[in-house]
Each structure stands twice: as structure tokens, then as C-alpha cells.
Design a protein around this motif. Structure first.
Motif, mmCIF file in Angstrom:
data_model
loop_
_atom_site.group_PDB
_atom_site.id
_atom_site.type_symbol
_atom_site.label_atom_id
_atom_site.label_comp_id
_atom_site.label_asym_id
_atom_site.label_seq_id
_atom_site.Cartn_x
_atom_site.Cartn_y
_atom_site.Cartn_z
ATOM 1 N N TYR A 1 0.860 -1.180 0.000
ATOM 2 C CA TYR A 1 0.000 0.000 0.000
ATOM 3 C C TYR A 1 0.896 1.229 0.000
ATOM 4 C CZ TYR A 1 -4.246 -2.691 0.925
ATOM 5 O OH TYR A 1 -5.319 -3.550 0.821
ATOM 6 N N LEU A 2 0.562 2.195 -0.838
ATOM 7 C CA LEU A 2 1.383 3.395 -0.966
ATOM 8 C C LEU A 2 0.541 4.653 -0.735
ATOM 9 C CD1 LEU A 2 3.995 4.901 -1.722
ATOM 10 C CD2 LEU A 2 3.320 4.669 -4.130
ATOM 11 N N ASN A 3 0.986 5.450 0.214
ATOM 12 C CA ASN A 3 0.364 6.738 0.524
ATOM 13 C C ASN A 3 1.373 7.838 0.192
ATOM 14 O OD1 ASN A 3 0.301 8.564 3.547
ATOM 15 N ND2 ASN A 3 -1.114 8.919 1.873
ATOM 16 N N VAL A 4 0.960 8.831 -0.581
ATOM 17 C CA VAL A 4 1.838 9.949 -0.920
ATOM 18 C C VAL A 4 1.175 11.246 -0.461
ATOM 19 C CG1 VAL A 4 3.074 11.178 -2.741
ATOM 20 C CG2 VAL A 4 2.707 8.715 -2.947
ATOM 21 N N GLU A 5 1.912 12.039 0.311
ATOM 22 C CA GLU A 5 1.412 13.305 0.820
ATOM 23 C C GLU A 5 2.328 14.437 0.369
ATOM 24 O OE1 GLU A 5 -1.436 13.679 2.625
ATOM 25 O OE2 GLU A 5 -1.782 11.511 2.470
ATOM 26 N N ILE B 1 -4.006 3.073 7.747
ATOM 27 C CA ILE B 1 -4.040 2.209 6.556
ATOM 28 C C ILE B 1 -3.897 0.747 6.946
ATOM 29 C CG2 ILE B 1 -2.923 1.702 4.342
ATOM 30 C CD1 ILE B 1 -2.012 4.696 4.344
ATOM 31 N N LEU B 2 -3.024 0.468 7.919
ATOM 32 C CA LEU B 2 -2.872 -0.902 8.405
ATOM 33 C C LEU B 2 -4.162 -1.395 9.059
ATOM 34 C CD1 LEU B 2 0.719 -0.804 9.979
ATOM 35 C CD2 LEU B 2 0.009 -2.113 7.964
ATOM 36 N N THR B 3 -4.770 -0.536 9.861
ATOM 37 C CA THR B 3 -5.989 -0.921 10.574
ATOM 38 C C THR B 3 -7.134 -1.222 9.621
ATOM 39 O OG1 THR B 3 -5.380 0.409 12.509
ATOM 40 C CG2 THR B 3 -7.699 -0.173 12.270
ATOM 41 N N LYS C 1 -0.463 -6.356 4.879
ATOM 42 C CA LYS C 1 0.413 -5.884 3.803
ATOM 43 C C LYS C 1 1.189 -4.640 4.224
ATOM 44 C CE LYS C 1 -1.104 -9.069 0.973
ATOM 45 N NZ LYS C 1 -1.970 -9.803 1.913
ATOM 46 N N LYS C 2 2.396 -4.533 3.723
ATOM 47 C CA LYS C 2 3.271 -3.412 4.073
ATOM 48 C C LYS C 2 2.734 -2.096 3.531
ATOM 49 C CE LYS C 2 8.117 -1.969 4.010
ATOM 50 N NZ LYS C 2 9.505 -2.339 3.650
ATOM 51 N N VAL C 3 2.906 -1.041 4.324
ATOM 52 C CA VAL C 3 2.478 0.301 3.937
ATOM 53 C C VAL C 3 3.693 1.211 3.813
ATOM 54 C CG1 VAL C 3 1.157 2.344 4.598
ATOM 55 C CG2 VAL C 3 0.234 0.059 5.068
ATOM 56 N N TYR C 4 3.790 1.881 2.677
ATOM 57 C CA TYR C 4 4.792 2.927 2.470
ATOM 58 C C TYR C 4 4.070 4.273 2.506
ATOM 59 C CZ TYR C 4 8.408 -0.339 0.840
ATOM 60 O OH TYR C 4 9.341 -1.341 0.750
ATOM 61 N N SER C 5 4.649 5.230 3.211
ATOM 62 C CA SER C 5 4.080 6.582 3.260
ATOM 63 C C SER C 5 5.173 7.580 2.889
ATOM 64 C CB SER C 5 3.528 6.880 4.659
ATOM 65 O OG SER C 5 2.841 8.120 4.674
#
Length: 216
Positions: free
Chosen positions: A95-99, A121-123, A139-143
Motif C-alpha cells: 500500500y502506498l500513501n503519498v502526501e 491504513i494498516l488498521t 500488507k506493508k504500507v509505504y508513506s
């Protein structure tokens, strides 16, 4: 008149915000960031990642509004998930979050805000990726946090924050995939950076992002 001016400013900010998201969310720009900063994609070329992004079976933009009852709503700039083919023939979903954050001093640490976003996002993977019968499905989260108007002293700085294992006693090692579930990247760029000066590292990523977001 003050109302008209305020509405104009607000609309202008919304337009700029959407423009910035369109730049960073561009397929090639996103593919380059994934190639450089996502460990699970290092063996893939930018062109291969772009092909994956274009495949709706492998890449999905997700709802950027995250609501948890009694805990409020968080609105992400960009959130997606992507299935990346691995060398052993399997696929690994991240999962990818971009801010994009212009104000790097909002009155609190952006690092702690990033932690809150990752935990959200994990929750909310619960019931979709994992449950109480299979926590290993998480699943792994990248922020990625991009700050295009940082001070000159921070220009080009990239800070990586992630979970690490420390052996307080003995030398038994936990399986890395069990705790390697989140990673934050704090990317600092200065609007005063000259397009003629290359960044020491990751220039092919930092230069276009900085130039486009700061309109230079």
C-alpha cells in the motif's frame, strides 16, 4: 469583497493542490518513486512498473477518505495499492500513501502524523487483507511525505523511518516479513534550488518533483 477574495484564494489553493497531486500521481513519476524507494520493486525497471500501474488488475487507486467510527476521518492526498511481481514468481502487494506538504511546521511533527496515517491504513486492511485468524496477511504500507518548500539546509534530504529489530538478549532473529510492515520517507526540497544544480543523490527523482511542484 473580503468574501470574494477569500473564496478566490481558497479556489486557487484547491486548484494548486489538485495540480500537485496530478504531477506526483503521473504514471511515470509514480513509477520512478516506486522503483527507487520501494524495496519490493528494486528488481523491476521503470517501464515494467509503469506497465503494472496501467494494469487495473495489479494497481488500484483507493478511497482517500479514511473514516473510523469514534476516531474521525482522515483524508489522504493519494492512496493506492499495487501488486508487484517478485523474482520467485509470486506477487507482493504493498500500500502506498503519498502526501504533499507545503507547511513543514504546522504546529506538530509531520513524522508523528505520518505514523498515524500508516496505522490508519494498516488498521483498515482488517477484514480485507488479514483478520484474527491470519495476521500474517497484513500488507506493508509505504508513506511518502514530499515537502517542496523546505529550507535550503534541508534541500535534498531524505529520511527513512521504519521498524528495526534490536537484540536485547541473545541472538535469535525474528522473521523480517513479520515486522517489516511500514516505512515512512520524508523528502525535503527547497523552492530555491537551481535546476542547474544536480542533487547529490536521487537527482532523477528530486529534480523533476521539485521543479514541477515549485514551478521552476
Amino acid at each position: 469583497m473580503e468574501t470574494v477574495i477569500q473564496n478566490t484564494i481558497t479556489n486557487h489553493k484547491i486548484m494548486l493542490d489538485q495540480h500537485c497531486k496530478a504531477i506526483v500521481g503521473n504514471q511515470e513519476m509514480l513509477a520512478r518513486m516506486i522503483h527507487e524507494f520501494v524495496k519490493e520493486a528494486r528488481h523491476l525497471s521503470v517501464k515494467e512498473i509503469m506497465k503494472i500501474i496501467k494494469d487495473e488488475q495489479c494497481f488500484r487507486w483507493l478511497n482517500n477518505e479514511n473514516m473510523i467510527p469514534n476516531y474521525g476521518t482522515v483524508k489522504f492526498d493519494m492512496l493506492c495499492c499495487v501488486d508487484l511481481p517478485q523474482l520467485n514468481g509470486t506477487n507482493k502487494r504493498i500500500y502506498l500513501n503519498v502526501e504533499i506538504q507545503n507547511n513543514i511546521h504546522p504546529g506538530y511533527s509531520l513524522v508523528t502524523r505520518g505514523i498515524a496515517y500508516v496505522l490508519r491504513i494498516l488498521t483498515t486492511q482488517w477484514g480485507r487483507e488479514y483478520d484474527d485468524k491470519n495476521y500474517d496477511g497484513m500488507k506493508k504500507v509505504y508513506s511518502f511525505w514530499i515537502m517542496p518548500q523546505a529550507t535550503k539546509s534541508k534541500d535534498g534530504c531524505i529520511n527513512q523511518l521504519k521498524i528495526a529489530e534490536n537484540h536485547l538478549s541473545g541472538n535469535y532473529e525474528e522473521k523480517r516479513e513479520s515486522y517489516d510492515k511500514e516505512e515512512q520517507l520524508m523528502i525535503y526540497l527547497s523552492k530555491g534550488h537551481s535546476p542547474n544544480d544536480k542533487y547529490e543523490s536521487y537527482d532523477e527523482i528530486l529534480m523533476p518533483i521539485g521543479a514541477l511542484l515549485n514551478n521552476t
